[in-house]
Write an enzyme that holds these catalytic residues in place. Structure first.
Site, PDB file in Angstrom:
ATOM      1  N   LYS A   8       0.848  -1.191   0.000  1.00 25.75           N
ATOM      2  CA  LYS A   8       0.000   0.000   0.000  1.00 25.75           C
ATOM      3  C   LYS A   8       0.881   1.238   0.000  1.00 25.75           C
ATOM      4  CE  LYS A   8      -3.977   1.906   2.579  1.00 25.75           C
ATOM      5  NZ  LYS A   8      -4.854   1.708   3.748  1.00 25.75           N
ATOM      6  N   SER A  33      -9.637   1.612   2.992  1.00 22.42           N
ATOM      7  CA  SER A  33      -8.823   2.378   2.059  1.00 22.42           C
ATOM      8  C   SER A  33      -7.780   1.553   1.320  1.00 22.42           C
ATOM      9  CB  SER A  33      -8.110   3.496   2.831  1.00 22.42           C
ATOM     10  OG  SER A  33      -7.239   2.947   3.813  1.00 22.42           O
ATOM     11  N   SER A  88      -9.819  -0.840   7.198  1.00 21.83           N
ATOM     12  CA  SER A  88      -9.334  -0.577   5.846  1.00 21.83           C
ATOM     13  C   SER A  88      -8.637  -1.748   5.178  1.00 21.83           C
ATOM     14  CB  SER A  88      -8.385   0.629   5.855  1.00 21.83           C
ATOM     15  OG  SER A  88      -9.086   1.812   6.139  1.00 21.83           O
TER      16      SER A  88
END
Length: 542
Positions: A55, A143, A167
């Site tokens: 990420k 996210s 997330s």
């Protein structure tokens, strides 16, 4: 001065409600990566090697050798669009030492703030829908949506994400992969760009539970040490070696790798939280949740209803605490000390320089305002404003301190419901009816049965269509906060939780959702073992 503040406040609120960050062209691709390692740079995988997607709020240096150009760490933000970290996150270094080959940095909601991975300067993340023709895109969750899609499409074997309020688990549920959030303090946060320090947790995604379990607990070769045992002195929230040993000594399954045989479900007690059976829960997910529970019961597990009274306030508390911490963490992004300096004039320039003392005000604040106006997206600005307000003297008592009290009550509810004690507490929590006022309903006075794990959905709905998400974001940008209602409580309490794929049937046909298991603090090893068995059972049944 007050006039200037008023003009700035009006400008910020006007900007938050008017600017979008995605385009139709960007939405036509899955858009899961912000930067990729070129295929010709990737050697053939050897034994014990695996492809890793990271990420893009986790710092990396060169992709797979020191000679290669470092990848950016953008956080999905214009503010860090060209930022290359001079150091690497501890978790990335740990995985490299275990055979990870970096394939790219994945797209995300800006600074990790969002539930659908649409609040990003690099275009919304999407997944191909299962219900209809393949041209229709659905939300990948957020996210860590890019990381989930990278795993779901087979471009990565393991993906790193961050889980602040769900997330990692929410994207896993939407995309049909496994998403694991470990106990707070187990995995190092050094090198993770902070959103909310007391909540941020590094998580892992994969198609199956076992690859994650082998990294956390150690491989079958009994040579590679599990990540659970590694303290990072660079991370002040990382549990010390002594605390890790003390916690593990009170838990099962930390003595070696995950057994090859399924973990026996007989006599395990799973709690079904009454407060999670909400009106907003999709009937198809409620049916699949019930069917999964019935299947586990048929295999010898015990299913009991439990009450977690304070969790109904968890979502509200989270959206006070997390923005408050974010407003502090993001204060350094000013275009001077940190972040991209934006030199092009914006509408903020004219607003700031209005009034008789315009030139003086311009010199004092125009660069700062210009940078934050152009650098941050709408959702980040919204949460900064909310967080700054809740930390103000006028709102501190009514919002922030009460939210912290709710957090303590949520943690207490969990500690009371689990059979295992929390190893960080000196004495176990006790349930006392006398603590509850007479006005509390009977269902809330249901004393919690001591269970091994909690079983609940990951999200109240399946993945919505992306065009519907974007339309709803325009009309009611805070409506997406409801997606975190089942994941936030475990985050507030710092507990381990995992989402495994669960197939559902609704009016549009077959789709994927997530089934979530939550364990007591530092019961990660047993949670992973049980989750693998549950995932296999659910896959066969539904």
């Amino acid at each position: 001065m007050s006039a200037r503040i008023g003009r700035l406040r009006g400008l910020c609120l006007r900007h938050v409600s008017s600017t979008r960050q995605t385009s139709p062209i960007q939405r036509r691709s899955l858009n899961q990566f912000i930067s990729r390692v070129q295929q010709h740079d990737q050697p053939a995988l050897e034994q014990r090697q695996f492809r890793l997607a990271v990420k893009d709020n986790i710092a990396t240096v060169s992709p797979n050798s020191e000679e290669e150009t470092p990848l950016t760490t953008t956080c999905g933000s214009n503010f860090l669009a060209n930022y290359r970290s001079p150091f690497e996150a501890t978790i990335v270094s740990q995985l490299r030492s275990r055979g990870a080959l970096l394939v790219g940095k994945t797209n995300l909601d800006e600074f990790g703030m969002g539930s659908h991975s649409v609040h990003t300067a690099f275009g919304a993340v999407a997944q191909e829908g299962e219900h209809e023709q393949q041209a229709v895109k659905h939300s990948a969750g957020g996210s860590s949506g890019g990381s989930a899609v990278a795993v779901a499409t087979g471009e990565a074997d393991i993906a790193l994400g961050t889980d602040t309020g769900g997330s990692v688990r929410l994207p896993a549920g939407y995309t049909g992969v496994v998403g694991f959030k470990p106990s707070y303090g187990m995995l190092s946060r050094y090198g993770v760009v902070p959103y909310a320090n007391s909540l941020d947790t590094v998580g892992l995604l994969a198609k199956e539970v076992r690859p994650i379990a082998e990294l956390i607990l150690g491989g079958a070769d009994k040579v590679t040490r599990g990540l659970w045992a590694e303290h990072d002195p660079l991370d002040p929230t990382s549990l010390s070696h002594g605390a890790r040993r003390r916690c593990a000594s009170q838990r099962d399954c930390y003595t070696g790798p995950l057994p090859k045989d399924p973990y026996p479900l007989k006599n395990l007690k799973f709690g079904l939280p009454l407060e999670y059976n909400i009106t907003e829960l999709s009937p198809s997910i409620r049916h699949s949740w019930s069917a999964a529970a019935a299947k586990l019961q048929s295999l010898g597990a015990r299913l009991v209803p439990v009450s977690l009274p304070s969790t109904r306030h968890a979502l509200s508390a989270y959206y006070v605490i997390a923005p408050a911490e974010a407003s502090s963490n993001l204060a350094k992004y000013d275009g001077i000390r940190y972040g991209t300096r934006f030199t092009s004039p914006t509408e903020s320039d004219a607003a700031i320089s209005e009034g008789p003392e315009g030139r003086e005000e311009e010199e004092e604040g125009i660069l700062y305002a210009r940078a934050r106006t152009a650098g941050f997206g709408d959702e980040v600005k919204r949460r900064i404003l909310l967080g700054a307000y809740t930390l103000s003297s006028a709102a501190m008592d009514n919002y922030f301190l009460k939210a912290q009290k709710v957090r303590r009550l949520v943690r207490r509810d969990f500690n009371r419901v689990f059979a295992l004690p929390n190893p960080l507490l000196d004495k176990p929590e006790r349930f006392e009816l006398s603590e509850l006022p007479e006005t509390v309903g009977l269902e809330d006075k249901w004393g919690p049965t001591e269970v091994d794990f909690l079983l609940c959905p990951t999200a109240p709905t399946t993945a919505p269509r992306l065009d519907e998400v974007l339309s709803e974001e325009e009309k009611d940008p805070v409506s997406a906060y409801m997606n975190d209602v089942f994941t936030v409580p475990a985050s507030l309490a710092g507990l381990p939780a995992i989402s495994v794929p669960m197939r559902v049937e609704d009016k549009e046909g077959a789709g994927m959702a997530g089934l979530q298991l939550i364990g007591q603090y530092w019961d990660d090893a047993r949670l992973l073992a049980v989750a693998e068995t549950v995932a296999d059972v659910v896959r066969e049944e539904l």
